[in-house]
Every structure is written in C-alpha cells, then in structure tokens.
Motif scaffolding. Sequence first.
Motif, PDB file in Angstrom:
ATOM      1  N   GLU A   1       0.663  -1.597  -0.258  1.00 19.47           N
ATOM      2  CA  GLU A   1       0.778   0.282  -0.091  1.00 19.47           C
ATOM      3  C   GLU A   1       1.050   0.914  -0.026  1.00 19.47           C
ATOM      4  O   GLU A   1       1.770   1.002   0.475  1.00 19.47           O
ATOM      5  CB  GLU A   1      -0.922  -0.159   1.617  1.00 19.47           C
ATOM      6  CG  GLU A   1      -1.531   1.328   1.284  1.00 19.47           C
ATOM      7  CD  GLU A   1      -2.848   1.155   2.112  1.00 19.47           C
ATOM      8  OE1 GLU A   1      -3.895   2.472   2.701  1.00 19.47           O
ATOM      9  OE2 GLU A   1      -2.596   0.495   3.358  1.00 19.47           O
TER      10      GLU A   1
ATOM     11  N   THR B   1       6.292   3.284   0.947  1.00 16.53           N
ATOM     12  CA  THR B   1       5.261   2.719   0.900  1.00 16.53           C
ATOM     13  C   THR B   1       4.836   2.340   2.934  1.00 16.53           C
ATOM     14  O   THR B   1       5.743   2.124   2.987  1.00 16.53           O
ATOM     15  CB  THR B   1       5.090   1.388   0.008  1.00 16.53           C
ATOM     16  OG1 THR B   1       6.370   0.561   0.249  1.00 16.53           O
ATOM     17  CG2 THR B   1       5.440   1.046  -1.123  1.00 16.53           C
TER      18      THR B   1
ATOM     19  N   ARG C   1      -9.589  -2.584   5.828  1.00 16.93           N
ATOM     20  CA  ARG C   1      -8.872  -1.490   4.651  1.00 16.93           C
ATOM     21  C   ARG C   1     -10.255  -1.103   4.498  1.00 16.93           C
ATOM     22  O   ARG C   1     -10.924  -0.139   4.038  1.00 16.93           O
ATOM     23  CB  ARG C   1      -8.082  -0.946   3.947  1.00 16.93           C
ATOM     24  CG  ARG C   1      -6.995  -1.370   5.054  1.00 16.93           C
ATOM     25  CD  ARG C   1      -6.606  -0.585   5.415  1.00 16.93           C
ATOM     26  NE  ARG C   1      -6.239   1.008   4.445  1.00 16.93           N
ATOM     27  CZ  ARG C   1      -6.400   2.223   4.867  1.00 16.93           C
ATOM     28  NH1 ARG C   1      -6.665   2.863   5.923  1.00 16.93           N
ATOM     29  NH2 ARG C   1      -5.821   3.198   3.445  1.00 16.93           N
TER      30      ARG C   1
ATOM     31  N   PHE D   1      -7.362   5.526   0.304  1.00 11.16           N
ATOM     32  CA  PHE D   1      -6.050   4.401  -0.259  1.00 11.16           C
ATOM     33  C   PHE D   1      -5.414   4.416  -0.910  1.00 11.16           C
ATOM     34  O   PHE D   1      -6.772   4.705  -2.643  1.00 11.16           O
ATOM     35  CB  PHE D   1      -7.359   2.998  -0.446  1.00 11.16           C
ATOM     36  CG  PHE D   1      -6.599   1.796  -1.484  1.00 11.16           C
ATOM     37  CD1 PHE D   1      -6.088   1.003  -0.010  1.00 11.16           C
ATOM     38  CD2 PHE D   1      -6.700   1.343  -2.608  1.00 11.16           C
ATOM     39  CE1 PHE D   1      -4.926   0.038  -0.684  1.00 11.16           C
ATOM     40  CE2 PHE D   1      -5.751   0.732  -2.640  1.00 11.16           C
ATOM     41  CZ  PHE D   1      -5.179  -0.197  -1.996  1.00 11.16           C
TER      42      PHE D   1
ATOM     43  N   ILE E   1      -1.352   1.486  -4.996  1.00 15.14           N
ATOM     44  CA  ILE E   1      -0.622   0.173  -4.672  1.00 15.14           C
ATOM     45  C   ILE E   1       1.300   0.767  -4.883  1.00 15.14           C
ATOM     46  O   ILE E   1       0.998   1.310  -6.471  1.00 15.14           O
ATOM     47  CB  ILE E   1      -1.135  -0.844  -4.972  1.00 15.14           C
ATOM     48  CG1 ILE E   1      -1.334  -1.599  -6.474  1.00 15.14           C
ATOM     49  CG2 ILE E   1      -2.333  -1.048  -4.048  1.00 15.14           C
ATOM     50  CD1 ILE E   1      -1.588  -2.218  -6.498  1.00 15.14           C
TER      51      ILE E   1
END
Length: 178
Positions: A65, A84, A127, A147, A150
């Motif tokens: 993430e 990250t 999440r 969010f 990634i």
Amino acid sequence: VQRFFHSHKKALFGAIKADIFAQFRLSANAIDFGETPVLDSVVLSLSYAGFFGDTLQPVRLGVYELSDALHKDSTYFSHQTLNTFSDNLVEGGGLFEFHPKTAVVVDGETMDAQLRIPLSKDFFTDRLLTKSGCSELENNIHFLEYFKGIAIRTEGKSGSGCMAYIQMLSNVTAITLY
C-alpha cells in the motif's frame, strides 16, 4: 538500476529493479457491502501488453500500500520512488510465472491472458469492508485520500527471467473483491 549487455545476437540483462505505482478507483459511488459482509478472496489482475525473456522462470512480486499520494497533475520519472507501508499484501509467497499468451478462466468465463495475484483478505477486510457505507467509499476523491494506491515490486531474482509489460489502463487490470 538497469544494465544492458549485447553479445552475439543474444541480449543479456543484469540486475533489474522494477516498480509500478498505481491508483485504483471505485467501480461505483457510495459502495455498501451490506450487513456483515464476508470476503472470500481478493485478486489483483494485471493485463499483459507484451513480454521479453523466459516466461517459465518464476518471478517474486510484492504488492504494498502506498503511503505517499500520486497526483494526476504531477510528472513521475523512472528513477523516482514513492513510500509504502511495510506489509506485503501478496498471499502465498509471491512467486509467479508469466503466461502472457494463455487465456484464463474466471468464474466460468474465458478471459484474455492476465497475471492474477492473490492479495490479503485480512488487509482488505480491515481497510474496505469495515468502511462499507462510510465516507471513504462515498466517491473517488474520498477513496483516493483514504487508499492512495499500491506499489507492485519485483523482489529480487537471480539467473534468467522475463520482463512483462503491463497494460494498466485495461479493463482487465483491477483489484476485485469476491
């Protein structure tokens, strides 16, 4: 770090580190998973755009993430990196073979070739499922604040291998919750 050597019609690559940084958007606004949802599995599917090398050699991949945001009005270069969180979200060890010419069957439907990476059910339950009906899933503006995206990373490889080109704007490329 990328090094390229050419020797008599045969291309040899030295150590290669490759990262993909990506944002994902909601498939609809105001997502509500209902009461007491149970997550069966989560899959990151990546559409192939091409490849080079030996597809039979496994490659170790990690998915993390992002803690840094991506901005659509910014320019990013191949030498840059983003921060990250430390947890690798890949389930099952993260060792994959690329099959860029082999169709896959998903839910009984034959689809174009794609790399399918199983991701952590616990992470996505915490999440996303727990945020059902909350402002984080109201729209993509709130979702991308919550969010950020990634990072898909190669996790070291020795010997021969393969480079796969990924089509990030394909309809196949997605994170799917089952």
